[in-house]
Design a protein around this motif. Structure first.
Motif: not given
Ligand code: HEM
Length: 461
Positions: A74-76, A101-104, A120-122, A276-278, A338-340, A367-369, A405-412, A418-420
């Motif tokens: 699915l994700f590749s 925003n990115t998510i929508l 900004s995140f790399h 909020v997400a960050g 955190v994201a189930m 289903n990450i959980y 995949g294409v929506r992997r978290c931007v802030g990973v 930060e956590l470490k």
């Molecule tokens: C422990 C911290 C975090 C966790 C567990 C987490 C988890 C996730 C997950 C599971 C997704 C969805 C990925 C997908 O559908 O494949 C996501 C998307 C996203 N995250 Fe995070 N995240 C975290 C921290 C952050 C931080 C620090 C930022 C940035 C400042 C951030 C910004 C975003 C954004 C903008 C998206 C949407 C990406 C898109 O739609 O392309 N997140 N995150």
């Protein structure tokens, strides 16, 4: 003609679905999401149909998936031909974050927005944040008194909020940022419990039904937050400082393929999303890790020994390569992701997945959980045992707290760093004792899995 990648023979069944009425499933998912996922997983296996979101219902049947090979499939392949990652299915978040925003966003617009954000995140940006994160953490924890009892969730939220304001706006303190911090905390506190989180799932609850209704309070907070964000955007447009490298500066300099700059509305929604997400997510993960490190003293002591071996004057960057600290962070995000679920992906051509047939238009969420609690991958999955990450390597589809995949978290990368740094800095400089006698269970917080609304640590010295 419909293109098929792997035409499914007619005998392949559709994934199973619960017989529970939709309203009951919704109720369970909102009030006790982990019980819902466990029960459905036990009954229906690794791929099943779920009724958990009125916003998504109507866009296509929704399925939850927790089988590594199928997740990889699915994700590749989620950039459009076989599966896609549309933004409109994330409508649930529009009430909180806006629509621009990115998510929508979807397709090309989504790709372009991510390209704007990623630098900004790399790389060197990220490296420069490490020292600031250490400083913020020392400054805030330096204000705690010996013998005092700390509300861990609140304390972690103040640290992560300051970090994200720095990353997004390039500054640490100003009157406007302090106001913004207070308003965002109040807004997020409105969905801090499973019951109050319902306002996100049922938008009609957000109607203005008088001054004390949740709708009126959300609207008032949103109005004040918007005023601050628009004031900051206007000030920064006027400032025109090419030296600044924070996220807002990069977004202000950017234009799309047609040379069009981002509008104030685009900027406002993107800033809100990153803020909020960050910070909510990282605050939860820090609380989980601190809780378990003190609930299981052997784990905390092993980490203390690793930290003690660092030279006293070591730079925060030295924390990033400590194996046990890394494993503690990984295990916290495994046990309580955190994201189930990931965001939904849409099936674009009929396909087989995990022994079932899916139709064009079906929606699938990782289903990450459930994945993180598979016995075959994580023996004794309910235990906090960081060693498992030192004993074996997990593939990106066996362990995916940040999606894929294409929506992997931007802030990973920012979140992991930060956590470490925060955990390492706090535990090098202070000693704590867990005040909670009874186990603290994770619970819904808005759309995420929160943890530790009641975790308390006493500062020993
Ligand atoms: C422990 C911290 C975090 C966790 C567990 C987490 C988890 C996730 C997950 C599971 C997704 C969805 C990925 C997908 O559908 O494949 C996501 C998307 C996203 N995250 Fe995070 N995240 C975290 C921290 C952050 C931080 C620090 C930022 C940035 C400042 C951030 C910004 C975003 C954004 C903008 C998206 C949407 C990406 C898109 O739609 O392309 N997140 N995150």
């Amino acid at each position: 003609m419909i293109e098929t990648i792997s035409p499914h023979p007619p005998q392949l069944p559709r994934p199973p679905r619960s017989r529970l009425p939709k309203a009951l499933q919704m109720g369970q998912w909102i009030l006790d999401p982990l019980a819902y996922l466990r029960r459905q997983g036990r009954r229906h296996g690794v791929l099943f149909q779920a009724s958990i979101s009125p916003q998504v219902t109507g866009l296509g049947p929704l399925f939850l998936l927790s089988e590594p090979q199928a997740l990889q499939q699915l994700f590749s392949n989620d950039s459009g031909k076989l599966f896609s990652a549309p933004g409109e299915v994330n409508e649930l978040l529009a009430a909180l974050l806006g629509r621009h925003n990115t998510i929508l966003l979807s397709g090309n617009a989504h790709r372009q927005r991510r390209q704007l954000l990623m630098p900004s995140f790399h790389g060197e940006h990220l490296q420069s944040y490490g020292r600031t994160i250490g400083q913020i953490c020392r400054e805030l924890s330096g204000q705690w008194q010996n013998g005092s009892v700390i509300d861990v969730r609140q304390a972690m939220q103040s640290i992560t909020m300051r970090v994200i304001l720095h990353v997004v706006f390039g500054l640490d303190r100003s009157e406007r940022y302090d106001q913004l911090m207070a308003l965002l905390s109040q807004r997020l506190a409105l969905t801090a419990t499973p019951l109050t989180s319902a306002i996100l799932f049922f938008p009609w609850l957000l109607s203005d039904l008088g001054p004390w209704s949740p709708g009126a309070r959300v609207a008032a907070l949103a109005e004040r937050t918007d005023a601050l964000l628009y004031a900051e955007i206007a000030a920064r447009r006027a400032e025109q400082n090419p030296e600044r490298r924070d996220v807002l500066s990069l977004l202000l300099q950017a234009s799309d393929a047609e040379g069009q700059a981002l509008s104030d509305l685009d900027l406002r929604d993107e800033l809100m999303t990153l803020l909020v997400a960050g910070h909510e997510t990282t605050a939860t993960a820090l609380t989980t890790a601190l809780y378990w490190l003190h609930r299981q003293p052997a784990v905390g002591e092993r980490l203390e020994r690793e930290l003690a071996a660092l030279p006293a004057a070591a730079d925060p960057a030295a924390l990033l390569s400590l194996p046990y600290l890394g494993a503690v962070v990984q295990e916290a995000l495994r046990l309580h992701p955190v994201a189930m679920l990931t965001f939904p992906r849409r099936v674009e051509v009929p396909v087989e997945l995990a022994g079932h047939s899916l139709n064009r238009g079906d929606l699938v969420m990782g289903n990450i959980y459930a994945l993180h609690h598979r016995e075959d991958l994580y023996p004794d999955p309910g235990e906090f045992r960081p060693e498992r990450f030192l004993e074996r390597q997990y593939s990106p589809y066996e362990y995916m707290p940040f999606g894929a995949g294409v929506r992997r978290c931007v802030g990973v990368a920012l979140a992991q760093m930060e956590l470490k740094i925060v955990l390492g800095t706090l535990l090098r400089e202070h000693r704590f004792r867990l005040c909670n006698r009874l186990p603290v269970q994770p619970a819904r917080r808005g759309v995420t899995l929160g943890h530790g609304a009641r975790v308390r640590l006493e500062l020993l010295d």
